[in-house]
Structures are given as C-alpha cells and as structure tokens.
Scaffold this active site. Structure first.
Site, PDB file in Angstrom:
ATOM      1  N   GLU A 285       0.882  -1.174   0.000  1.00  0.00           N
ATOM      2  CA  GLU A 285       0.000   0.000   0.000  1.00  0.00           C
ATOM      3  C   GLU A 285       0.908   1.210   0.000  1.00  0.00           C
ATOM      4  O   GLU A 285       1.715   1.384   0.911  1.00  0.00           O
ATOM      5  CB  GLU A 285      -0.917  -0.038   1.227  1.00  0.00           C
ATOM      6  CG  GLU A 285      -2.061   0.961   1.160  1.00  0.00           C
ATOM      7  CD  GLU A 285      -1.676   2.304   1.724  1.00  0.00           C
ATOM      8  OE1 GLU A 285      -1.479   3.246   0.904  1.00  0.00           O
ATOM      9  OE2 GLU A 285      -1.540   2.413   2.939  1.00  0.00           O
ATOM     10  N   CYS A 319      -1.579   8.412   4.262  1.00  0.00           N
ATOM     11  CA  CYS A 319      -1.642   8.138   2.830  1.00  0.00           C
ATOM     12  C   CYS A 319      -3.036   8.421   2.278  1.00  0.00           C
ATOM     13  O   CYS A 319      -3.212   8.537   1.065  1.00  0.00           O
ATOM     14  CB  CYS A 319      -1.220   6.708   2.535  1.00  0.00           C
ATOM     15  SG  CYS A 319      -2.000   5.486   3.581  1.00  0.00           S
TER      16      CYS A 319
END
Length: 529
Positions: A285, A319
């Site tokens: 990720e 993020c």
C-alpha cells in the site's frame, strides 16, 4: 475491555469518559521510556554491535528507548527462524490460529490506553487519533478472524466429473513473509499485515520503521502473549536498507508485505522480480495524492469540515489525506473563505493536550519538505489562503510544528497538485464542469482515496462510476477521504497506490497471503478391492 463499546474515530467525538483514562496512561507510559530493547529471533533476545535511539517528535529530549541496529545477518537469521517454524505453524488447525489472533486482539484491547499514550509520544498523535488507531487494530484482527471462519479456513468441497474422486480447493500459505511497516500507523497497519500472514498459516519477520520502533516491540510482544510460538513471528529493528536488501533476494522469503512510499514500494517490486527465481507476492500500500471535488450544489460547511479533517488530521501524514481540492468556480470564494476561517481556528502544538488538533511533524526532513513546498508555491504564483509558517517560538520550539496550510492560484499542472508531500499542505483549484473535475482528479498515477461533496445524486453516481481510486466517499463530513474502518471501508489503492487490488480490512485481503491447491483423492468404489 471497555464497557462503553467500540472505540472508533466517530465514537470518540461523543464519548467524554476516555479522557481521564488516557491522561493516566500518559503518565504511566513515561515509566517505560529510556530502556534498551532487544530484537527477537526464534523467541530469543538478540542484540547488535550498534544501537540507535528513538526520541519523541514532541520533544527530542524525551528518550523513548534504545534499539539494536540490525544488520543483514540478523535479517538472514530471522528468515531462517521463520522458515523453520513454518511447518508447525502452517499445519496447525486453522481454528487454533483464529483463537490465537483473537487472544492477541483481546490483549491489545486491554492495553488500549497504554498503546495510545505510546503512539502520542512516539508518533506525535493526538489522543483521538491514537485511541482510534488502537481501536482500529483490534477491530482489524477480529474482522479477519470472522472472514476466515465464514470461509471455513478457505477449504471448499468441489465436484469431480470422474467417479470415485473426492476433490476440494484449499488455500495454502506461502511460507515466511517479511513485513515492513510505516511510522504513521505503527500499530494498526503493522498488525493488519502481520495478521494477514499469520492467520493464514504463514510466518513473519517483522521490521518496524526506525521512527517508531517501540510500537513495533510492543506489537511483537502482544502477538507472543496471544500465543504465537517462537519463530512464527520474529522482530528485527534497525535501518531499512540492509533488511530490504536481504528480503527481496533471499530464496527463503515467500512474500513481502509493505506499507510506505511509492519509491520504496516500486523498488521492492522491481527487485523481487529480478532477484528471485520466480514470482513472489508483494502486498503493498503505497500512498497517494488524494482529491476532493466540491460542486456548486455542495453544502459548503459540510465540505469544509470534511476537507479540514481529511487534509490536516495527524498533520497530513496519512496516505489517505486530502491534499488537493477542486471546487466549482461559482462557490470557490465562499469555500475558501469558510475554509480559511476553519483552519485559522485549529490549534497546533503538544498532542498530549486535549484541545490540540494535531501535533508535530515526525522529523526535520518533513519540515524541510513543508518549507520547500511553500516557497515553491509562492515563487510560482500561488497565494497563501492560510498557514505557511513553521512555529518555533515558546512551546513550539521542542517539536517541529507547522501551521495547516492552504494554497490557491497554482496551475492545475503544478507539481504540488501531483506529488505526495505527507505534510499539512492543501492545494485548491477550480473547475467549470464535473467532467473537468473528474479529469483533473484522475490525472495522477496514484489511486487510493477520493471524495466528493454535492447535493445532486446524479453527480454522486457519475463520481462513483468514473473516479479511478480504490476508496471513495460522498458527502462525508467526518473526513472527505479519510477514516476507513475494517469491515466497513476496505482500504486499498489502485494504480501506483497498491499492488493487489484487495483492500486491507476487506473480505478479500487474506487471499493475498495464500495460493490455491486443488486436492483430489481417488476412493475405492463400494464393493471393490
């Protein structure tokens, strides 16, 4: 366990009872600071010739702990231990592994406030962010256990056309996994990756970031307390370079789970492809440049609140943070005025204080990124709507605190609209049609989270149909692009933001850690010999 129920980002806003327990935990956790901590390989304490210190971003004078600077040899030993333990751990009944993970979740919940206080000191999180992260980790482990049970441990009977054959599909573990975690969610993201591997029968060599190693040590101990046997989980601390070099090339590494930057994730992917003798899985990720669209029919107050929470929670060091907004030109000035008023009211400083919206940046490198971005924006014709300052006087002098910053007036093609910064800077542009806004939002290699605010249901449908991001929200006041929760919003990116297409905290995540084996046995026909 807390009697008041599940701890989430939403529940904390209405629950006043936790403040006292959290503040007691802040004082208690200080007694654990300053100690030397070993690595753990095959259940044994391991040291290294060199050590490094972990200090709090709140105040570098606070020594959190001293840790071994693991070298390549320690990575090799951890991999060897994980491979040795793989046979026993993978052959255990899957329901036994479920019980162990559930026990780990219970232990984590029992230490809810202590772990949250540690996150405040080590990562600089406010009490709200810290408590919610631990609550998310607890829910993550329990959710994966439910998914595994609902799928019968991924053992499914099949139907063979041949007489006398019994067939079944079994998802089998790969082997020893390297798990590499980031600083911004050192409990939740690490726990999710470790659980994905362990629950499905794999073993783990865990390398936490050197920015938050104490959280990694605590997490390792929680899994051991839950019943994970020696060697099935191993802990190696220290710089990422030596560990990563070994992990990508070692023939006994079965796969890598990583959360971090696009640059490092891409490097891991390329090295795995060239250094290994055959394809091995990478569960990655990798961050994003997340857009929010505000249309002419949007509720401006709701849009501003959602954007502020998503852009500036944890100082933009997520993020999933909103880092760019496209607002319809007819409401742009009203949006910017409301946004500026809301941002100006945000209190920045010591995250131990209840009223603080967010604390310091993680380190001085982040401060340099912030300063250079602001300077570049002003040089290239941008205007500061809010913020732009590094706070250095008085109480701000210990940690790296910066004001939440909003920049307007830059060209849509400017670097600050396209590159992930991981600091509290929000760029705002305008559009005339939803088609234009969607084109701008999608014009990126990234694809993690995106949001829209609109009063038109047709625009929501169009947004969901055309946006190329993995986690998308409409009219979410609690966070325009942030706040995904296990079992509610599977968290996985498209394009450069993820490698598998299966989101963490979702029903398909565990499948990234297993591979299918079709098993067929021939049975003797009735009455035959």
């Amino acid at each position: 366990m807390r009697e008041s129920g599940k701890v989430t980002y939403v529940s904390l806003e209405t629950d006043e009872s936790f403040h006292g327990e959290y503040e007691v935990a802040l004082l208690a956790i200080e007694q654990e600071f300053g100690e030397r901590h070993p690595m753990y390989i095959d259940g044994q304490e391991v040291t290294a010739p060199r050590e490094f210190e972990a200090r709090s971003p709140i105040d570098p004078g606070i020594l959190l702990g001293i840790f071994p600077a693991g070298r390549e040899e320690h990575a090799r030993k951890g991999i060897a231990a994980a491979n040795e333990a793989f046979g026993d751990w993978s052959r255990r009944d899957w329901q036994e592994r479920v019980a162990i993970v559930r026990k780990t979740a219970d232990a984590m919940e029992d230490r809810l406030f202590a772990l949250a206080a540690l996150l405040t000191y080590e990562a600089g999180k406010t009490r709200y962010e810290a408590l919610a992260e631990v609550g998310e980790a607890v829910d993550m482990l329990r959710y994966y256990c439910r998914v595994y049970e609902q799928n019968n441990g991924y053992v499914f009977p099949m139907h063979s056309p041949a007489p006398g054959e019994e067939s079944r599909s079994v998802m089998r573990p790969y082997g020893a996994w390297a798990v590499i975690s980031p600083f911004n969610f050192p409990i939740a993201l690490a726990a999710g990756m470790i659980t994905g591997a362990l629950l499905t029968g794999n073993t783990v060599v865990f390398k936490p970031t050197s920015k938050t190693p104490l959280a990694g040590v605590n997490l390792y101990r929680l899994f051991v307390e839950g019943g994970v046997p020696p060697g099935a989980i191993n802990l190696v601390t220290g710089p990422g370079g030596p560990f990563g070099k070994i992990a990508v090339a070692h023939p006994d590494v079965a796969g890598i789970a990583f959360t971090g930057s696009k640059a490092v994730g891409t490097w891991l992917q390329r090295q795995l492809a060239t250094a290994q003798p055959y394809h091995k899985p990478l569960v990655a990720e990798l961050g994003s440049k997340n857009p929010t669209i505000v249309t002419a029919s949007a509720d401006i107050e709701k849009a501003v609140e959602g954007v502020v929470r998503a852009a500036f929670g944890f100082a933009g060091q997520k993020c999933s943070a909103t880092s760019r907004v496209y607002v319809h030109s007819s409401v742009a000035e009203r949006f910017l005025q409301t946004l500026r008023d809301r941002v100006d009211r945000m209190e920045v400083g010591d995250p131990r204080r209840r009223e603080v919206a967010y604390g310091p940046l993680i380190d001085d490198d982040a401060r340099l990124t912030f300063q250079k971005a602001v300077e570049e924006a002003l040089r290239d014709g941008g205007r500061l709507v809010a913020g732009g300052e590094v706070l250095e006087e008085g109480i701000y002098g210990r940690g790296v605190c910066v004001r939440p910053t909003v920049i307007a007036g830059l060209a849509h093609g400017h670097r600050l609209f396209s590159e992930e910064l991981f600091v509290p800077i929000l760029t705002v542009g305008t559009f005339e049609t939803l088609d234009e806004a969607l084109t701008l939002a999608n014009a990126t290699d990234y694809g993690l989270t995106a949001g829209i605010f609109t009063g038109d249901p047709a625009e929501i449908r169009d947004f969901f149909d055309r946006i190329r991001f993995g986690v998308v929200y409409a009219n979410r006041r609690g966070g325009a692009t942030t706040g995904a929760w296990p079992g509610a919003q599977p968290f996985g990116g498209w394009k450069a933001s993820g490698s598998t297409g299966r989101g963490a905290g979702g029903p398909y995540y565990l499948l990234s850690f297993v591979r299918e084996q079709a098993q067929t046995r021939v049975t003797e026909p009735a009455g035959g010999r």
